[in-house]
Design an enzyme around this catalytic site. Structure first.
Site, PDB file in Angstrom:
ATOM      1  N   GLY A 263       0.761  -1.247   0.000  1.00 53.42           N
ATOM      2  CA  GLY A 263       0.000   0.000   0.000  1.00 53.42           C
ATOM      3  C   GLY A 263       0.785   1.286   0.000  1.00 53.42           C
ATOM      4  O   GLY A 263       0.197   2.357  -0.207  1.00 53.42           O
ATOM      5  N   PRO A 302       4.968  -5.087  -0.384  1.00 53.21           N
ATOM      6  CA  PRO A 302       5.019  -3.946  -1.301  1.00 53.21           C
ATOM      7  C   PRO A 302       4.955  -4.378  -2.768  1.00 53.21           C
ATOM      8  O   PRO A 302       5.566  -5.375  -3.160  1.00 53.21           O
ATOM      9  CB  PRO A 302       6.375  -3.312  -0.990  1.00 53.21           C
ATOM     10  CG  PRO A 302       7.206  -4.432  -0.445  1.00 53.21           C
ATOM     11  CD  PRO A 302       6.252  -5.347   0.275  1.00 53.21           C
ATOM     12  N   ARG A 304       3.776  -1.605  -5.728  1.00 49.17           N
ATOM     13  CA  ARG A 304       4.073  -0.333  -6.397  1.00 49.17           C
ATOM     14  C   ARG A 304       5.392   0.296  -5.907  1.00 49.17           C
ATOM     15  O   ARG A 304       6.202   0.748  -6.708  1.00 49.17           O
ATOM     16  CB  ARG A 304       2.916   0.628  -6.108  1.00 49.17           C
ATOM     17  CG  ARG A 304       2.978   1.941  -6.847  1.00 49.17           C
ATOM     18  CD  ARG A 304       1.931   2.921  -6.302  1.00 49.17           C
ATOM     19  NE  ARG A 304       0.641   2.341  -6.084  1.00 49.17           N
ATOM     20  CZ  ARG A 304      -0.372   2.308  -6.963  1.00 49.17           C
ATOM     21  NH1 ARG A 304      -0.234   2.875  -8.132  1.00 49.17           N
ATOM     22  NH2 ARG A 304      -1.519   1.749  -6.656  1.00 49.17           N
ATOM     23  N   ARG A 339      -3.829   3.598 -16.212  1.00 45.32           N
ATOM     24  CA  ARG A 339      -4.031   4.251 -14.919  1.00 45.32           C
ATOM     25  C   ARG A 339      -4.669   5.649 -15.011  1.00 45.32           C
ATOM     26  O   ARG A 339      -5.526   5.978 -14.184  1.00 45.32           O
ATOM     27  CB  ARG A 339      -2.723   4.291 -14.119  1.00 45.32           C
ATOM     28  CG  ARG A 339      -2.134   2.894 -13.856  1.00 45.32           C
ATOM     29  CD  ARG A 339      -1.072   2.877 -12.778  1.00 45.32           C
ATOM     30  NE  ARG A 339      -1.617   3.191 -11.476  1.00 45.32           N
ATOM     31  CZ  ARG A 339      -1.601   4.387 -10.929  1.00 45.32           C
ATOM     32  NH1 ARG A 339      -0.992   5.390 -11.531  1.00 45.32           N
ATOM     33  NH2 ARG A 339      -2.170   4.602  -9.767  1.00 45.32           N
ATOM     34  N   TYR A 343      -8.083   5.649 -12.888  1.00 47.18           N
ATOM     35  CA  TYR A 343      -8.019   6.312 -11.568  1.00 47.18           C
ATOM     36  C   TYR A 343      -7.781   7.807 -11.661  1.00 47.18           C
ATOM     37  O   TYR A 343      -7.520   8.454 -10.634  1.00 47.18           O
ATOM     38  CB  TYR A 343      -6.890   5.705 -10.714  1.00 47.18           C
ATOM     39  CG  TYR A 343      -6.721   4.219 -10.848  1.00 47.18           C
ATOM     40  CD1 TYR A 343      -7.710   3.347 -10.398  1.00 47.18           C
ATOM     41  CD2 TYR A 343      -5.587   3.674 -11.442  1.00 47.18           C
ATOM     42  CE1 TYR A 343      -7.568   1.974 -10.535  1.00 47.18           C
ATOM     43  CE2 TYR A 343      -5.433   2.295 -11.577  1.00 47.18           C
ATOM     44  CZ  TYR A 343      -6.432   1.454 -11.133  1.00 47.18           C
ATOM     45  OH  TYR A 343      -6.291   0.100 -11.269  1.00 47.18           O
ATOM     46  N   CYS A 369      -9.154   4.946 -29.957  1.00 34.80           N
ATOM     47  CA  CYS A 369     -10.330   5.603 -30.528  1.00 34.80           C
ATOM     48  C   CYS A 369     -11.280   6.138 -29.465  1.00 34.80           C
ATOM     49  O   CYS A 369     -12.475   5.838 -29.502  1.00 34.80           O
ATOM     50  CB  CYS A 369     -11.055   4.614 -31.421  1.00 34.80           C
ATOM     51  SG  CYS A 369     -10.004   3.976 -32.704  1.00 34.80           S
TER      52      CYS A 369
HETATM   53  N1  LLP Z   1      -1.198  -7.144  -1.181  1.00 35.68           N
HETATM   54  C1  LLP Z   1      -2.437  -7.321  -1.681  1.00 35.68           C
HETATM   55  C2  LLP Z   1      -3.289  -8.356  -1.100  1.00 35.68           C
HETATM   56  C3  LLP Z   1      -2.880  -6.511  -2.740  1.00 35.68           C
HETATM   57  O1  LLP Z   1      -4.103  -6.696  -3.230  1.00 35.68           O
HETATM   58  C4  LLP Z   1      -2.018  -5.546  -3.283  1.00 35.68           C
HETATM   59  C5  LLP Z   1      -2.444  -4.706  -4.409  1.00 35.68           C
HETATM   60  C6  LLP Z   1      -0.726  -5.406  -2.745  1.00 35.68           C
HETATM   61  C7  LLP Z   1      -0.349  -6.219  -1.678  1.00 35.68           C
HETATM   62  C8  LLP Z   1       0.272  -4.417  -3.261  1.00 35.68           C
HETATM   63  O2  LLP Z   1      -0.139  -3.124  -3.087  1.00 35.68           O
HETATM   64  P1  LLP Z   1       0.832  -1.906  -3.460  1.00 35.68           P
HETATM   65  O3  LLP Z   1       2.039  -2.020  -2.564  1.00 35.68           O
HETATM   66  O4  LLP Z   1       1.196  -2.065  -4.892  1.00 35.68           O
HETATM   67  O5  LLP Z   1       0.033  -0.704  -3.198  1.00 35.68           O
HETATM   68  N2  LLP Z   1      -3.975  -1.330 -10.448  1.00 35.68           N
HETATM   69  C9  LLP Z   1      -3.951  -0.374  -9.354  1.00 35.68           C
HETATM   70  C10 LLP Z   1      -3.414  -0.988  -8.074  1.00 35.68           C
HETATM   71  C11 LLP Z   1      -4.154  -2.191  -7.588  1.00 35.68           C
HETATM   72  C12 LLP Z   1      -3.562  -2.785  -6.341  1.00 35.68           C
HETATM   73  C13 LLP Z   1      -4.115  -4.147  -6.094  1.00 35.68           C
HETATM   74  N3  LLP Z   1      -3.607  -4.795  -4.936  1.00 35.68           N
HETATM   75  C14 LLP Z   1      -3.145   0.849  -9.766  1.00 35.68           C
HETATM   76  O6  LLP Z   1      -2.593   0.870 -10.863  1.00 35.68           O
HETATM   77  O7  LLP Z   1      -3.085   1.819  -9.009  1.00 35.68           O
END
Ligand code: LLP
Length: 440
Positions: A263, A302, A304, A339, A343, A369
Protein backbone atom coordinates in the site's frame (compact mmCIF):
# COMPACT_ATOMS: atom_id res chain seq x y z
CA UNK A 1 27.19 18.49 -18.78
CA UNK A 2 26.07 15.35 -16.97
CA UNK A 3 23.58 15.95 -14.20
CA UNK A 4 22.37 13.49 -11.66
CA UNK A 5 19.83 14.27 -8.98
CA UNK A 6 20.47 12.50 -5.69
CA UNK A 7 17.18 13.52 -4.11
CA UNK A 8 15.42 10.35 -5.24
CA UNK A 9 17.94 8.39 -3.20
CA UNK A 10 17.38 10.68 -0.24
CA UNK A 11 13.68 10.01 -0.63
CA UNK A 12 14.16 6.28 -0.71
CA UNK A 13 16.46 6.10 2.26
CA UNK A 14 14.28 8.30 4.38
CA UNK A 15 16.54 11.28 5.06
CA UNK A 16 14.84 14.59 5.87
CA UNK A 17 13.36 16.05 2.75
CA UNK A 18 14.18 19.79 2.47
CA UNK A 19 16.57 18.97 -0.34
CA UNK A 20 13.86 17.26 -2.30
CA UNK A 21 12.63 20.32 -4.11
CA UNK A 22 16.13 21.55 -4.92
CA UNK A 23 16.06 20.11 -8.40
CA UNK A 24 19.11 21.86 -9.74
CA UNK A 25 19.35 19.57 -12.74
CA UNK A 26 15.81 20.22 -13.94
CA UNK A 27 15.29 16.48 -13.78
CA UNK A 28 12.32 15.48 -11.68
CA UNK A 29 12.99 13.24 -8.68
CA UNK A 30 10.41 10.72 -9.92
CA UNK A 31 12.81 9.23 -12.48
CA UNK A 32 14.66 5.97 -11.68
CA UNK A 33 17.69 6.15 -9.39
CA UNK A 34 20.81 6.90 -11.40
CA UNK A 35 18.95 8.71 -14.19
CA UNK A 36 21.02 11.43 -15.84
CA UNK A 37 20.93 13.87 -18.71
CA UNK A 38 24.02 13.17 -20.80
CA UNK A 39 26.34 15.60 -22.52
CA UNK A 40 24.12 15.52 -25.63
CA UNK A 41 21.17 16.67 -23.49
CA UNK A 42 19.47 13.27 -23.73
CA UNK A 43 17.84 11.36 -20.90
CA UNK A 44 19.82 8.31 -19.77
CA UNK A 45 18.22 5.46 -17.80
CA UNK A 46 20.50 2.83 -16.27
CA UNK A 47 23.36 4.38 -18.23
CA UNK A 48 21.51 3.96 -21.56
CA UNK A 49 20.68 6.84 -23.89
CA UNK A 50 16.88 6.80 -24.31
CA UNK A 51 16.99 8.07 -27.91
CA UNK A 52 19.26 5.13 -28.76
CA UNK A 53 16.96 2.76 -26.83
CA UNK A 54 13.96 3.95 -28.86
CA UNK A 55 15.91 3.43 -32.08
CA UNK A 56 17.06 -0.05 -31.09
CA UNK A 57 13.93 -1.46 -29.46
CA UNK A 58 11.17 0.64 -31.01
CA UNK A 59 8.34 2.43 -29.23
CA UNK A 60 6.32 2.27 -27.14
CA UNK A 61 8.66 0.48 -24.75
CA UNK A 62 8.86 0.05 -21.00
CA UNK A 63 12.42 0.90 -19.93
CA UNK A 64 13.46 -0.32 -16.48
CA UNK A 65 16.49 0.59 -14.39
CA UNK A 66 17.34 -2.75 -12.84
CA UNK A 67 19.43 -1.19 -10.06
CA UNK A 68 16.50 0.96 -8.98
CA UNK A 69 14.39 -2.13 -8.17
CA UNK A 70 17.34 -3.74 -6.39
CA UNK A 71 17.93 -0.62 -4.26
CA UNK A 72 14.30 -0.48 -3.19
CA UNK A 73 14.18 -4.21 -2.40
CA UNK A 74 17.29 -3.78 -0.24
CA UNK A 75 15.81 -0.71 1.46
CA UNK A 76 12.67 -2.69 2.40
CA UNK A 77 14.68 -5.62 3.75
CA UNK A 78 17.08 -3.37 5.66
CA UNK A 79 14.22 -1.38 7.20
CA UNK A 80 12.55 -4.59 8.37
CA UNK A 81 15.79 -6.20 9.56
CA UNK A 82 16.56 -3.13 11.68
CA UNK A 83 13.28 -3.52 13.54
CA UNK A 84 12.23 -7.17 13.75
CA UNK A 85 13.91 -10.49 14.30
CA UNK A 86 11.46 -12.52 12.25
CA UNK A 87 10.15 -10.98 9.04
CA UNK A 88 9.73 -11.39 5.33
CA UNK A 89 9.23 -8.93 2.51
CA UNK A 90 6.87 -10.25 -0.16
CA UNK A 91 6.90 -8.87 -3.69
CA UNK A 92 3.23 -8.17 -4.51
CA UNK A 93 3.82 -9.44 -7.99
CA UNK A 94 0.65 -8.08 -9.59
CA UNK A 95 2.52 -4.78 -9.84
CA UNK A 96 5.01 -6.07 -12.43
CA UNK A 97 4.42 -9.70 -13.35
CA UNK A 98 7.17 -10.70 -15.75
CA UNK A 99 9.72 -13.47 -15.27
CA UNK A 100 12.74 -11.15 -15.20
CA UNK A 101 11.26 -9.09 -12.36
CA UNK A 102 10.38 -12.24 -10.40
CA UNK A 103 13.96 -13.50 -10.96
CA UNK A 104 15.49 -10.23 -9.85
CA UNK A 105 13.44 -10.03 -6.67
CA UNK A 106 13.98 -13.72 -5.86
CA UNK A 107 17.73 -13.01 -6.16
CA UNK A 108 17.31 -10.09 -3.78
CA UNK A 109 15.93 -12.50 -1.18
CA UNK A 110 12.27 -11.45 -1.29
CA UNK A 111 9.31 -13.79 -0.93
CA UNK A 112 6.34 -13.45 -3.27
CA UNK A 113 2.60 -12.89 -3.26
CA UNK A 114 0.51 -14.13 -6.18
CA UNK A 115 -3.15 -13.40 -6.82
CA UNK A 116 -4.01 -15.96 -9.49
CA UNK A 117 -2.95 -19.24 -11.07
CA UNK A 118 -1.20 -17.22 -13.78
CA UNK A 119 0.87 -15.22 -11.31
CA UNK A 120 1.71 -18.47 -9.52
CA UNK A 121 2.95 -19.91 -12.82
CA UNK A 122 5.08 -16.81 -13.43
CA UNK A 123 6.50 -16.82 -9.89
CA UNK A 124 7.54 -20.45 -10.23
CA UNK A 125 9.07 -19.71 -13.64
CA UNK A 126 10.93 -16.81 -12.02
CA UNK A 127 12.53 -19.19 -9.53
CA UNK A 128 10.70 -18.40 -6.30
CA UNK A 129 10.85 -21.13 -3.69
CA UNK A 130 7.22 -22.36 -3.48
CA UNK A 131 7.49 -22.37 0.32
CA UNK A 132 7.89 -18.57 0.17
CA UNK A 133 4.92 -18.01 -2.15
CA UNK A 134 1.67 -16.66 -0.67
CA UNK A 135 -1.50 -17.34 -2.64
CA UNK A 136 -4.09 -14.55 -2.56
CA UNK A 137 -7.41 -13.98 -4.30
CA UNK A 138 -11.02 -13.27 -3.38
CA UNK A 139 -12.32 -15.73 -6.00
CA UNK A 140 -9.80 -18.53 -6.19
CA UNK A 141 -11.01 -21.34 -8.42
CA UNK A 142 -10.63 -25.02 -7.61
CA UNK A 143 -7.96 -25.32 -10.26
CA UNK A 144 -6.01 -22.40 -8.79
CA UNK A 145 -6.22 -23.91 -5.31
CA UNK A 146 -5.18 -27.30 -6.67
CA UNK A 147 -2.22 -25.71 -8.48
CA UNK A 148 -1.17 -23.96 -5.26
CA UNK A 149 -1.35 -27.22 -3.30
CA UNK A 150 0.51 -29.17 -5.97
CA UNK A 151 3.25 -26.52 -6.14
CA UNK A 152 3.57 -26.64 -2.35
CA UNK A 153 2.98 -22.93 -1.76
CA UNK A 154 3.88 -21.88 1.76
CA UNK A 155 0.66 -20.11 2.64
CA UNK A 156 -2.81 -19.70 1.21
CA UNK A 157 -4.59 -16.54 2.30
CA UNK A 158 -8.20 -17.55 2.99
CA UNK A 159 -10.76 -15.03 1.75
CA UNK A 160 -14.17 -16.76 2.17
CA UNK A 161 -16.04 -19.73 3.64
CA UNK A 162 -16.59 -21.11 0.14
CA UNK A 163 -12.83 -21.20 -0.29
CA UNK A 164 -12.38 -23.12 2.96
CA UNK A 165 -14.93 -25.71 1.83
CA UNK A 166 -13.31 -26.07 -1.57
CA UNK A 167 -9.77 -26.22 -0.22
CA UNK A 168 -10.67 -29.03 2.18
CA UNK A 169 -11.95 -31.20 -0.67
CA UNK A 170 -8.63 -30.78 -2.49
CA UNK A 171 -6.24 -31.52 0.39
CA UNK A 172 -6.07 -35.25 -0.23
CA UNK A 173 -4.27 -35.97 3.02
CA UNK A 174 -1.99 -32.94 2.83
CA UNK A 175 -1.72 -30.18 5.44
CA UNK A 176 -1.79 -26.56 4.25
CA UNK A 177 -0.72 -23.51 6.22
CA UNK A 178 -3.20 -20.65 5.88
CA UNK A 179 -3.76 -17.04 6.90
CA UNK A 180 -7.19 -15.41 7.17
CA UNK A 181 -7.70 -12.12 5.32
CA UNK A 182 -9.36 -9.55 7.55
CA UNK A 183 -10.93 -6.22 6.58
CA UNK A 184 -10.19 -3.99 9.55
CA UNK A 185 -12.82 -1.35 8.74
CA UNK A 186 -10.33 1.38 7.87
CA UNK A 187 -10.78 3.39 4.68
CA UNK A 188 -7.47 5.03 3.74
CA UNK A 189 -7.31 8.20 1.64
CA UNK A 190 -6.83 6.85 -1.83
CA UNK A 191 -8.94 6.26 -4.92
CA UNK A 192 -12.05 4.20 -4.13
CA UNK A 193 -11.12 1.63 -6.77
CA UNK A 194 -7.94 0.70 -4.90
CA UNK A 195 -9.25 0.99 -1.34
CA UNK A 196 -9.73 -2.41 0.34
CA UNK A 197 -9.69 -1.90 4.12
CA UNK A 198 -13.28 -0.70 4.53
CA UNK A 199 -15.88 -3.11 5.96
CA UNK A 200 -18.01 -3.15 2.82
CA UNK A 201 -15.47 -4.78 0.55
CA UNK A 202 -15.27 -7.75 -1.76
CA UNK A 203 -11.99 -8.69 -0.06
CA UNK A 204 -11.54 -10.57 3.19
CA UNK A 205 -13.88 -10.66 6.14
CA UNK A 206 -14.82 -8.12 8.80
CA UNK A 207 -13.71 -8.98 12.33
CA UNK A 208 -16.91 -10.73 13.45
CA UNK A 209 -16.99 -12.94 10.35
CA UNK A 210 -13.25 -13.58 10.55
CA UNK A 211 -13.75 -14.93 14.11
CA UNK A 212 -16.09 -17.59 12.73
CA UNK A 213 -13.68 -18.44 9.92
CA UNK A 214 -10.86 -18.79 12.46
CA UNK A 215 -12.99 -21.17 14.57
CA UNK A 216 -13.90 -23.23 11.52
CA UNK A 217 -10.30 -23.51 10.33
CA UNK A 218 -9.12 -24.47 13.81
CA UNK A 219 -11.71 -27.24 13.82
CA UNK A 220 -10.71 -28.50 10.36
CA UNK A 221 -8.00 -31.09 10.04
CA UNK A 222 -5.53 -30.46 7.25
CA UNK A 223 -5.65 -26.67 7.64
CA UNK A 224 -3.08 -25.05 9.90
CA UNK A 225 -3.95 -21.47 10.79
CA UNK A 226 -0.75 -19.50 11.30
CA UNK A 227 -2.08 -15.95 11.37
CA UNK A 228 -3.91 -13.03 9.84
CA UNK A 229 -3.55 -11.00 6.67
CA UNK A 230 -4.77 -7.54 5.80
CA UNK A 231 -4.20 -5.08 2.98
CA UNK A 232 -6.10 -1.81 3.28
CA UNK A 233 -5.43 -0.39 -0.17
CA UNK A 234 -2.87 1.05 -2.51
CA UNK A 235 -1.12 4.40 -3.22
CA UNK A 236 -1.51 5.46 0.43
CA UNK A 237 0.48 8.38 1.86
CA UNK A 238 -0.94 8.73 5.37
CA UNK A 239 0.64 6.28 7.78
CA UNK A 240 -2.05 6.64 10.43
CA UNK A 241 -4.42 4.33 8.49
CA UNK A 242 -1.86 1.53 8.70
CA UNK A 243 -1.45 2.06 12.46
CA UNK A 244 -5.20 2.11 13.07
CA UNK A 245 -5.81 -1.03 11.06
CA UNK A 246 -3.19 -2.93 13.07
CA UNK A 247 -4.98 -1.78 16.23
CA UNK A 248 -8.21 -3.26 14.82
CA UNK A 249 -6.89 -6.70 13.93
CA UNK A 250 -5.25 -6.98 17.36
CA UNK A 251 -8.81 -7.53 18.66
CA UNK A 252 -8.89 -10.97 17.00
CA UNK A 253 -6.46 -12.58 19.45
CA UNK A 254 -2.89 -13.74 19.38
CA UNK A 255 -1.28 -15.34 16.31
CA UNK A 256 2.34 -16.12 15.41
CA UNK A 257 2.21 -14.48 11.93
CA UNK A 258 0.79 -11.19 10.69
CA UNK A 259 0.89 -10.17 7.04
CA UNK A 260 0.36 -6.42 7.04
CA UNK A 261 -0.10 -6.00 3.29
CA UNK A 262 1.34 -3.40 0.93
CA UNK A 263 0.00 0.00 0.00
CA UNK A 264 2.86 2.50 0.29
CA UNK A 265 2.27 5.28 -2.23
CA UNK A 266 4.88 6.64 -4.64
CA UNK A 267 5.55 10.00 -6.26
CA UNK A 268 4.10 10.10 -9.77
CA UNK A 269 4.97 13.77 -10.11
CA UNK A 270 7.44 16.01 -8.31
CA UNK A 271 4.51 17.50 -6.38
CA UNK A 272 3.80 14.18 -4.62
CA UNK A 273 5.41 13.59 -1.22
CA UNK A 274 5.00 9.96 -0.16
CA UNK A 275 6.56 8.67 3.07
CA UNK A 276 9.95 7.00 2.70
CA UNK A 277 10.26 3.22 2.79
CA UNK A 278 11.88 3.55 6.19
CA UNK A 279 9.09 5.59 7.75
CA UNK A 280 6.44 3.28 6.26
CA UNK A 281 8.15 0.24 7.78
CA UNK A 282 8.63 2.09 11.07
CA UNK A 283 4.90 2.90 11.22
CA UNK A 284 3.83 -0.69 10.57
CA UNK A 285 6.40 -2.43 12.75
CA UNK A 286 6.09 -0.10 15.73
CA UNK A 287 2.29 -0.42 15.67
CA UNK A 288 2.63 -4.20 15.35
CA UNK A 289 5.12 -4.43 18.23
CA UNK A 290 2.85 -2.34 20.42
CA UNK A 291 -0.51 -3.86 19.48
CA UNK A 292 0.28 -7.45 18.53
CA UNK A 293 3.33 -8.14 20.68
CA UNK A 294 7.07 -7.89 20.01
CA UNK A 295 7.67 -11.56 19.17
CA UNK A 296 5.60 -11.87 16.00
CA UNK A 297 6.65 -12.87 12.51
CA UNK A 298 5.81 -9.81 10.42
CA UNK A 299 5.27 -9.79 6.68
CA UNK A 300 4.80 -6.85 4.33
CA UNK A 301 3.77 -6.95 0.68
CA UNK A 302 5.02 -3.95 -1.30
CA UNK A 303 4.17 -3.86 -5.00
CA UNK A 304 4.07 -0.33 -6.40
CA UNK A 305 6.72 1.05 -4.04
CA UNK A 306 9.20 -1.61 -5.18
CA UNK A 307 8.86 -1.14 -8.92
CA UNK A 308 6.92 2.00 -9.95
CA UNK A 309 9.78 4.49 -10.06
CA UNK A 310 12.15 2.03 -11.73
CA UNK A 311 10.36 2.30 -15.07
CA UNK A 312 9.61 4.85 -17.75
CA UNK A 313 7.73 4.49 -21.02
CA UNK A 314 9.20 5.75 -24.26
CA UNK A 315 6.78 6.77 -27.02
CA UNK A 316 7.21 8.28 -30.48
CA UNK A 317 5.31 11.47 -31.19
CA UNK A 318 3.12 10.85 -34.25
CA UNK A 319 1.41 14.21 -34.55
CA UNK A 320 1.19 17.63 -32.95
CA UNK A 321 -2.16 19.38 -33.41
CA UNK A 322 -3.21 22.77 -32.18
CA UNK A 323 -7.02 22.44 -31.74
CA UNK A 324 -7.83 24.94 -28.99
CA UNK A 325 -5.45 22.83 -26.85
CA UNK A 326 -2.20 21.43 -28.21
CA UNK A 327 -2.49 17.65 -28.61
CA UNK A 328 0.76 15.72 -28.80
CA UNK A 329 -0.32 12.27 -29.98
CA UNK A 330 1.92 9.25 -29.38
CA UNK A 331 2.05 5.65 -30.54
CA UNK A 332 0.62 4.14 -27.33
CA UNK A 333 -1.95 5.12 -24.73
CA UNK A 334 -4.59 3.21 -22.81
CA UNK A 335 -3.19 -0.09 -24.13
CA UNK A 336 0.09 0.42 -22.24
CA UNK A 337 -1.04 2.68 -19.36
CA UNK A 338 -4.62 2.40 -18.17
CA UNK A 339 -4.03 4.25 -14.92
CA UNK A 340 -4.97 7.78 -16.07
CA UNK A 341 -8.25 6.41 -17.46
CA UNK A 342 -9.10 4.15 -14.50
CA UNK A 343 -8.02 6.31 -11.57
CA UNK A 344 -7.45 9.77 -13.01
CA UNK A 345 -3.76 9.20 -12.28
CA UNK A 346 -1.39 12.05 -13.14
CA UNK A 347 2.01 11.67 -14.76
CA UNK A 348 4.85 13.84 -15.92
CA UNK A 349 6.01 13.85 -19.54
CA UNK A 350 9.01 15.27 -21.37
CA UNK A 351 10.75 15.14 -24.72
CA UNK A 352 13.70 12.81 -24.12
CA UNK A 353 16.29 15.10 -25.69
CA UNK A 354 14.74 18.40 -24.60
CA UNK A 355 13.85 17.79 -20.98
CA UNK A 356 12.92 21.35 -20.13
CA UNK A 357 12.08 23.32 -18.07
CA UNK A 358 9.46 25.43 -19.78
CA UNK A 359 7.84 24.84 -23.13
CA UNK A 360 4.31 24.84 -24.49
CA UNK A 361 1.27 23.66 -22.47
CA UNK A 362 0.12 20.37 -24.10
CA UNK A 363 -2.02 17.28 -23.64
CA UNK A 364 -0.27 13.99 -24.38
CA UNK A 365 -2.87 11.93 -26.26
CA UNK A 366 -2.86 8.22 -26.97
CA UNK A 367 -3.60 6.59 -30.32
CA UNK A 368 -6.84 4.85 -29.29
CA UNK A 369 -10.33 5.60 -30.53
CA UNK A 370 -11.66 7.46 -27.48
CA UNK A 371 -11.36 11.01 -26.19
CA UNK A 372 -10.59 9.61 -22.74
CA UNK A 373 -7.36 8.13 -24.08
CA UNK A 374 -5.28 10.96 -22.67
CA UNK A 375 -2.02 9.96 -20.99
CA UNK A 376 -1.04 13.31 -19.46
CA UNK A 377 -3.02 16.56 -19.40
CA UNK A 378 -1.58 20.04 -19.06
CA UNK A 379 2.11 19.32 -19.27
CA UNK A 380 4.79 21.67 -20.63
CA UNK A 381 6.79 20.21 -23.52
CA UNK A 382 9.70 21.91 -25.25
CA UNK A 383 8.99 22.40 -29.01
CA UNK A 384 7.24 19.04 -29.55
CA UNK A 385 7.29 17.78 -33.16
CA UNK A 386 6.40 14.52 -34.87
CA UNK A 387 9.31 12.10 -34.60
CA UNK A 388 10.29 13.15 -31.09
CA UNK A 389 10.76 10.54 -28.37
CA UNK A 390 8.48 11.35 -25.44
CA UNK A 391 9.00 9.87 -22.00
CA UNK A 392 6.55 9.33 -19.15
CA UNK A 393 8.21 8.32 -15.86
CA UNK A 394 6.87 6.06 -13.08
CA UNK A 395 5.33 3.39 -15.28
CA UNK A 396 7.09 0.43 -13.63
CA UNK A 397 4.05 -0.60 -11.58
CA UNK A 398 0.68 -1.62 -13.05
CA UNK A 399 1.76 -0.58 -16.57
CA UNK A 400 2.97 -3.79 -18.20
CA UNK A 401 0.70 -5.52 -15.65
CA UNK A 402 -2.48 -3.99 -17.08
CA UNK A 403 -1.44 -3.72 -20.73
CA UNK A 404 -4.00 -4.82 -23.30
CA UNK A 405 -4.59 -5.12 -27.03
CA UNK A 406 -7.28 -2.49 -27.51
CA UNK A 407 -7.49 -1.45 -31.16
CA UNK A 408 -5.27 -4.39 -32.06
CA UNK A 409 -2.21 -2.66 -30.66
CA UNK A 410 0.57 -5.17 -29.84
CA UNK A 411 1.80 -4.93 -26.26
CA UNK A 412 5.10 -3.14 -25.64
CA UNK A 413 8.39 -4.82 -24.71
CA UNK A 414 10.12 -4.53 -21.35
CA UNK A 415 13.79 -3.56 -21.56
CA UNK A 416 16.12 -3.80 -18.54
CA UNK A 417 18.98 -1.29 -18.40
CA UNK A 418 22.03 -1.44 -16.19
CA UNK A 419 25.49 0.13 -16.40
CA UNK A 420 24.91 1.16 -20.00
CA UNK A 421 23.72 -2.30 -21.16
CA UNK A 422 20.16 -2.90 -22.32
CA UNK A 423 18.42 -6.27 -22.70
CA UNK A 424 14.90 -7.19 -23.74
CA UNK A 425 13.21 -9.22 -21.01
CA UNK A 426 9.71 -9.23 -22.55
CA UNK A 427 9.64 -9.00 -26.34
CA UNK A 428 7.20 -6.81 -28.24
CA UNK A 429 4.04 -8.58 -29.36
CA UNK A 430 3.68 -9.11 -33.09
CA UNK A 431 0.60 -8.87 -35.29
CA UNK A 432 0.76 -12.67 -35.58
CA UNK A 433 0.56 -12.91 -31.78
CA UNK A 434 -2.74 -11.06 -32.06
CA UNK A 435 -4.36 -13.87 -34.05
CA UNK A 436 -2.65 -16.83 -32.44
CA UNK A 437 -5.65 -17.64 -30.20
CA UNK A 438 -8.30 -17.06 -32.84
CA UNK A 439 -9.84 -20.33 -34.00
CA UNK A 440 -10.94 -20.92 -37.64
N1 LLP B 1 -1.20 -7.14 -1.18
C1 LLP B 1 -2.44 -7.32 -1.68
C2 LLP B 1 -3.29 -8.36 -1.10
C3 LLP B 1 -2.88 -6.51 -2.74
O1 LLP B 1 -4.10 -6.70 -3.23
C4 LLP B 1 -2.02 -5.55 -3.28
C5 LLP B 1 -2.44 -4.71 -4.41
C6 LLP B 1 -0.73 -5.41 -2.74
C7 LLP B 1 -0.35 -6.22 -1.68
C8 LLP B 1 0.27 -4.42 -3.26
O2 LLP B 1 -0.14 -3.12 -3.09
P1 LLP B 1 0.83 -1.91 -3.46
O3 LLP B 1 2.04 -2.02 -2.56
O4 LLP B 1 1.20 -2.06 -4.89
O5 LLP B 1 0.03 -0.70 -3.20
N2 LLP B 1 -3.98 -1.33 -10.45
C9 LLP B 1 -3.95 -0.37 -9.35
C10 LLP B 1 -3.41 -0.99 -8.07
C11 LLP B 1 -4.15 -2.19 -7.59
C12 LLP B 1 -3.56 -2.78 -6.34
C13 LLP B 1 -4.11 -4.15 -6.09
N3 LLP B 1 -3.61 -4.79 -4.94
C14 LLP B 1 -3.15 0.85 -9.77
O6 LLP B 1 -2.59 0.87 -10.86
O7 LLP B 1 -3.09 1.82 -9.01
Amino acid sequence: MAVEPDHNLIDLLGAPDPALEAVASGLSRVYPLGTTINAAGRLEIGGCDTIELAREFGTPAYIVAEDDIRARARAFRAAMAARCADFDVLFASKAFPCVAVYQLLAQEGLACDVASGGELHLALAGGFDPARIYMHGNAKSSSELAAALDAGVGQIVIDSFDEIARLVTLLDGRTQRVLVRVTPGIKPSTHDFISTGQLDSKFGMPLDVARKAIDLINATSGLELVGLHMHIGSQIFELESFRRSIQEIAKLGDFPVYDLGGGLGVAYTAADGPPSIDSYVEAKVSAANAQLGPDKRLLIEPGRSLVANSGVTLYSVESVKRNVSTYVAVDGGMSDNLRPMLYGATYEAAIADRMGPGGERCHVAGKHCESGDMIVRDVDLVDPVAGDILVTPVTGAYGHAMANNYNGVPRAPVVFCRNGDARVVVRRETFDDLIVRDVS
